[in-house]
Motif scaffolding. Structure first.
Motif, PDB file in Angstrom:
ATOM      1  N   MET A  84       0.712  -1.216   0.056  1.00  0.00           N
ATOM      2  CA  MET A  84      -0.081   0.038  -0.089  1.00  0.00           C
ATOM      3  C   MET A  84       0.649   1.330  -0.001  1.00  0.00           C
ATOM      4  O   MET A  84       1.902   1.324   0.651  1.00  0.00           O
ATOM      5  N   ALA A  85       0.615   2.119  -0.766  1.00  0.00           N
ATOM      6  CA  ALA A  85       1.329   3.475  -0.840  1.00  0.00           C
ATOM      7  C   ALA A  85       1.411   4.438   0.448  1.00  0.00           C
ATOM      8  O   ALA A  85       0.098   4.333   1.198  1.00  0.00           O
ATOM      9  N   ARG A  86       2.462   4.845   0.514  1.00  0.00           N
ATOM     10  CA  ARG A  86       2.567   5.573   2.028  1.00  0.00           C
ATOM     11  C   ARG A  86       1.980   6.928   1.814  1.00  0.00           C
ATOM     12  O   ARG A  86       1.735   7.473   0.769  1.00  0.00           O
ATOM     13  N   ARG A  87       1.360   7.315   2.986  1.00  0.00           N
ATOM     14  CA  ARG A  87       0.768   8.502   2.973  1.00  0.00           C
ATOM     15  C   ARG A  87       1.654   9.491   3.590  1.00  0.00           C
ATOM     16  O   ARG A  87       2.348   9.136   4.562  1.00  0.00           O
ATOM     17  N   TYR A  88       1.428  10.719   3.330  1.00  0.00           N
ATOM     18  CA  TYR A  88       2.160  11.779   4.111  1.00  0.00           C
ATOM     19  C   TYR A  88       1.409  12.125   5.396  1.00  0.00           C
ATOM     20  O   TYR A  88       0.182  12.786   5.087  1.00  0.00           O
ATOM     21  N   TRP A  89       1.971  12.129   6.436  1.00  0.00           N
ATOM     22  CA  TRP A  89       1.398  12.785   7.721  1.00  0.00           C
ATOM     23  C   TRP A  89       2.059  13.967   7.860  1.00  0.00           C
ATOM     24  O   TRP A  89       3.266  14.164   8.347  1.00  0.00           O
ATOM     25  N   LYS A  90       1.044  15.123   8.126  1.00  0.00           N
ATOM     26  CA  LYS A  90       1.602  16.378   8.370  1.00  0.00           C
ATOM     27  C   LYS A  90       1.877  16.400   9.929  1.00  0.00           C
ATOM     28  O   LYS A  90       1.115  16.637  10.653  1.00  0.00           O
ATOM     29  N   ILE A  91       3.238  16.502  10.150  1.00  0.00           N
ATOM     30  CA  ILE A  91       3.849  16.632  11.217  1.00  0.00           C
ATOM     31  C   ILE A  91       4.500  17.902  11.532  1.00  0.00           C
ATOM     32  O   ILE A  91       5.512  18.142  10.791  1.00  0.00           O
ATOM     33  N   ASN A  92       3.570  18.932  12.213  1.00  0.00           N
ATOM     34  CA  ASN A  92       4.164  20.390  12.241  1.00  0.00           C
ATOM     35  C   ASN A  92       5.129  20.392  13.552  1.00  0.00           C
ATOM     36  O   ASN A  92       4.686  20.478  14.335  1.00  0.00           O
ATOM     37  N   LEU A  93       6.469  21.093  13.238  1.00  0.00           N
ATOM     38  CA  LEU A  93       7.296  21.193  14.411  1.00  0.00           C
ATOM     39  C   LEU A  93       6.979  22.473  15.089  1.00  0.00           C
ATOM     40  O   LEU A  93       6.730  22.357  16.334  1.00  0.00           O
ATOM     41  N   GLU A  94       6.201  23.487  14.696  1.00  0.00           N
ATOM     42  CA  GLU A  94       5.702  24.410  15.368  1.00  0.00           C
ATOM     43  C   GLU A  94       4.519  24.054  16.106  1.00  0.00           C
ATOM     44  O   GLU A  94       4.515  24.485  17.437  1.00  0.00           O
ATOM     45  N   GLU A  95       3.886  23.016  15.745  1.00  0.00           N
ATOM     46  CA  GLU A  95       2.717  22.569  16.630  1.00  0.00           C
ATOM     47  C   GLU A  95       3.219  21.917  17.760  1.00  0.00           C
ATOM     48  O   GLU A  95       2.693  21.850  18.663  1.00  0.00           O
ATOM     49  N   MET A  96       4.219  21.208  17.622  1.00  0.00           N
ATOM     50  CA  MET A  96       4.802  20.351  18.633  1.00  0.00           C
ATOM     51  C   MET A  96       5.294  21.247  19.507  1.00  0.00           C
ATOM     52  O   MET A  96       5.512  21.080  20.836  1.00  0.00           O
ATOM     53  N   LEU A  97       5.981  22.318  19.221  1.00  0.00           N
ATOM     54  CA  LEU A  97       6.826  23.198  20.069  1.00  0.00           C
ATOM     55  C   LEU A  97       5.512  23.700  21.141  1.00  0.00           C
ATOM     56  O   LEU A  97       5.981  24.043  22.235  1.00  0.00           O
ATOM     57  N   GLU A  98       4.513  24.330  20.311  1.00  0.00           N
ATOM     58  CA  GLU A  98       3.403  24.865  21.210  1.00  0.00           C
ATOM     59  C   GLU A  98       2.845  23.935  22.352  1.00  0.00           C
ATOM     60  O   GLU A  98       2.579  24.456  23.381  1.00  0.00           O
ATOM     61  N   ALA A  99       2.789  22.453  21.847  1.00  0.00           N
ATOM     62  CA  ALA A  99       2.406  21.694  22.717  1.00  0.00           C
ATOM     63  C   ALA A  99       3.469  21.209  23.754  1.00  0.00           C
ATOM     64  O   ALA A  99       3.165  20.282  24.591  1.00  0.00           O
ATOM     65  N   GLY A 100       4.528  21.787  23.821  1.00  0.00           N
ATOM     66  CA  GLY A 100       5.723  21.383  24.793  1.00  0.00           C
ATOM     67  C   GLY A 100       6.214  20.089  24.716  1.00  0.00           C
ATOM     68  O   GLY A 100       6.837  19.562  25.467  1.00  0.00           O
ATOM     69  N   VAL A 101       5.990  19.327  23.261  1.00  0.00           N
ATOM     70  CA  VAL A 101       6.725  18.162  23.116  1.00  0.00           C
ATOM     71  C   VAL A 101       7.998  17.896  23.260  1.00  0.00           C
ATOM     72  O   VAL A 101       8.603  16.880  23.557  1.00  0.00           O
ATOM     73  N   HIS A 102       8.606  19.115  23.060  1.00  0.00           N
ATOM     74  CA  HIS A 102      10.292  19.051  23.095  1.00  0.00           C
ATOM     75  C   HIS A 102      10.872  19.000  24.490  1.00  0.00           C
ATOM     76  O   HIS A 102      12.147  18.567  24.845  1.00  0.00           O
ATOM     77  N   PHE A 103      10.078  19.415  25.523  1.00  0.00           N
ATOM     78  CA  PHE A 103      10.490  19.175  26.851  1.00  0.00           C
ATOM     79  C   PHE A 103      10.780  17.950  27.395  1.00  0.00           C
ATOM     80  O   PHE A 103       9.870  17.160  27.743  1.00  0.00           O
ATOM     81  N   GLY A 104      12.092  17.568  27.959  1.00  0.00           N
ATOM     82  CA  GLY A 104      12.358  16.508  28.403  1.00  0.00           C
ATOM     83  C   GLY A 104      12.277  16.459  30.045  1.00  0.00           C
ATOM     84  O   GLY A 104      11.970  17.474  30.827  1.00  0.00           O
ATOM     85  N   HIS A 105      13.210  15.584  30.787  1.00  0.00           N
ATOM     86  CA  HIS A 105      13.178  15.446  32.369  1.00  0.00           C
ATOM     87  C   HIS A 105      14.354  16.294  32.659  1.00  0.00           C
ATOM     88  O   HIS A 105      15.089  16.965  31.729  1.00  0.00           O
ATOM     89  N   GLY A 106      14.531  16.563  33.823  1.00  0.00           N
ATOM     90  CA  GLY A 106      15.972  17.025  33.976  1.00  0.00           C
ATOM     91  C   GLY A 106      17.036  16.297  33.759  1.00  0.00           C
ATOM     92  O   GLY A 106      17.195  15.183  33.651  1.00  0.00           O
ATOM     93  N   THR A 107      18.291  16.987  33.692  1.00  0.00           N
ATOM     94  CA  THR A 107      19.466  16.379  33.010  1.00  0.00           C
ATOM     95  C   THR A 107      20.103  15.472  33.960  1.00  0.00           C
ATOM     96  O   THR A 107      20.633  14.456  33.475  1.00  0.00           O
ATOM     97  N   ARG A 108      19.478  15.517  35.284  1.00  0.00           N
ATOM     98  CA  ARG A 108      19.887  14.304  36.174  1.00  0.00           C
ATOM     99  C   ARG A 108      19.029  13.035  36.070  1.00  0.00           C
ATOM    100  O   ARG A 108      19.581  11.942  36.477  1.00  0.00           O
ATOM    101  N   LYS A 109      17.946  13.054  35.517  1.00  0.00           N
ATOM    102  CA  LYS A 109      16.806  11.841  35.167  1.00  0.00           C
ATOM    103  C   LYS A 109      16.815  11.695  34.095  1.00  0.00           C
ATOM    104  O   LYS A 109      15.889  11.988  33.194  1.00  0.00           O
ATOM    105  N   TRP A 110      18.047  10.922  33.246  1.00  0.00           N
ATOM    106  CA  TRP A 110      17.841  10.754  31.926  1.00  0.00           C
ATOM    107  C   TRP A 110      18.688   9.436  31.655  1.00  0.00           C
ATOM    108  O   TRP A 110      19.102   8.726  32.408  1.00  0.00           O
ATOM    109  N   ASN A 111      18.271   8.815  30.567  1.00  0.00           N
ATOM    110  CA  ASN A 111      18.781   7.387  30.154  1.00  0.00           C
ATOM    111  C   ASN A 111      19.730   7.834  29.153  1.00  0.00           C
ATOM    112  O   ASN A 111      19.406   8.393  28.261  1.00  0.00           O
ATOM    113  N   PRO A 112      21.021   7.399  29.321  1.00  0.00           N
ATOM    114  CA  PRO A 112      22.086   7.530  28.146  1.00  0.00           C
ATOM    115  C   PRO A 112      21.870   7.339  26.807  1.00  0.00           C
ATOM    116  O   PRO A 112      22.196   7.699  25.806  1.00  0.00           O
TER     117      PRO A 112
END
Length: 236
Positions: A1-29
């Motif tokens: 089946m042909a692949r579809r293009y899914w509109k993944i908007n970086l600005e939309e993700m920024l507004e939703a706070g998708v980019h915020f991770g945990h504190g630098t002490r609480k991370w998996n290398p």
């Protein structure tokens, strides 16, 4: 089946706070390849990679839905529970949003027995049979029904193991993830910077604490599932 293009908007993700991770002490290398930078003591997720893996996940669920496959969405954190239920109902998926009962998938025969009991009790309640029992017996069965509704209500129509499991938060749902790995069920997992990206088949790096982030990821996946289901209906 042909692949579809899914509109993944970086600005939309920024507004939703998708980019915020945990504190630098609480991370998996192991999350290092998915981290863009550090800012004020927290890791910032690389949204370009998030978009890539989210798009791959959308492709996967679209193709699966177009073939009539069944999905289970798991997310039991209080802040995510309602969003998980709404997303699952919209896409006609099964879901668990209160508590994962150990062995729910790996001990499927026991789960099936509980589901049969749940359906029987619901039928007895609908027909009024429970109200005709002695008060003590009726009260006991109603409590049992309430408990089953809480934990199994989202999978009450599930008659076999799901084809794909979508997990909203890896750390919280580790038991569910391990059961899927044991059974070889493909998984899509939303992972934050404290998670192991190698456990799920597709790991989507994203903030698993912000409701807006969880909703955005779920909405993209649900849209792809609904599109796939429409294709399946049109081309049985």
């Amino acid at each position: 089946m042909a692949r579809r293009y899914w509109k993944i908007n970086l600005e939309e993700m920024l507004e939703a706070g998708v980019h915020f991770g945990h504190g630098t002490r609480k991370w998996n290398p192991r999350m290092a390849p998915y981290i863009y930078a550090k800012h004020k003591g927290i890791h910032i997720t690389n949204l370009t990679r998030t978009a890539r893996f989210l798009s791959e996940a959308c492709d996967l669920v679209f193709d699966a839905a177009s073939k009539g496959k069944q999905f289970l969405i798991v997310g039991t954190k209080n802040k995510a529970a309602d969003s998980v239920a709404r997303a699952a109902i919209r896409a006609r998926c099964h879901y668990v949003n209160k508590k994962w009962l150990g062995g729910m998938l790996t001990n499927w025969s026991t789960t099936e027995t509980r589901l049969h009991k749940f359906r029987d009790l619901r039928m007895e309640q609908k027909t009024g049979r429970l109200n005709r029992l002695p008060k003590r017996d009726a009260a006991m069965l109603k409590r049992q029904l309430s408990r089953l509704q809480t934990y199994l209500g989202g999978i009450q129509y599930m008659t076999e193991l799901p084809d794909i499991v979508i997990i909203v938060e890896q750390q919280e749902e580790y038991t569910a993830l391990r059961e899927c790995i044991t059974l070889g069920i493909p998984t899509i997992c939303l992972i934050d910077t404290n998670c192991d990206p190698d456990l799920a088949d597709i790991s989507i790096p994203a903030n698993d604490d912000a409701l807006a982030s969880i909703r955005l990821i779920l909405n993209k996946l649900v849209f792809a599932i609904c599109e796939g289901r429409s294709s399946y209906i049109r081309n049985p």
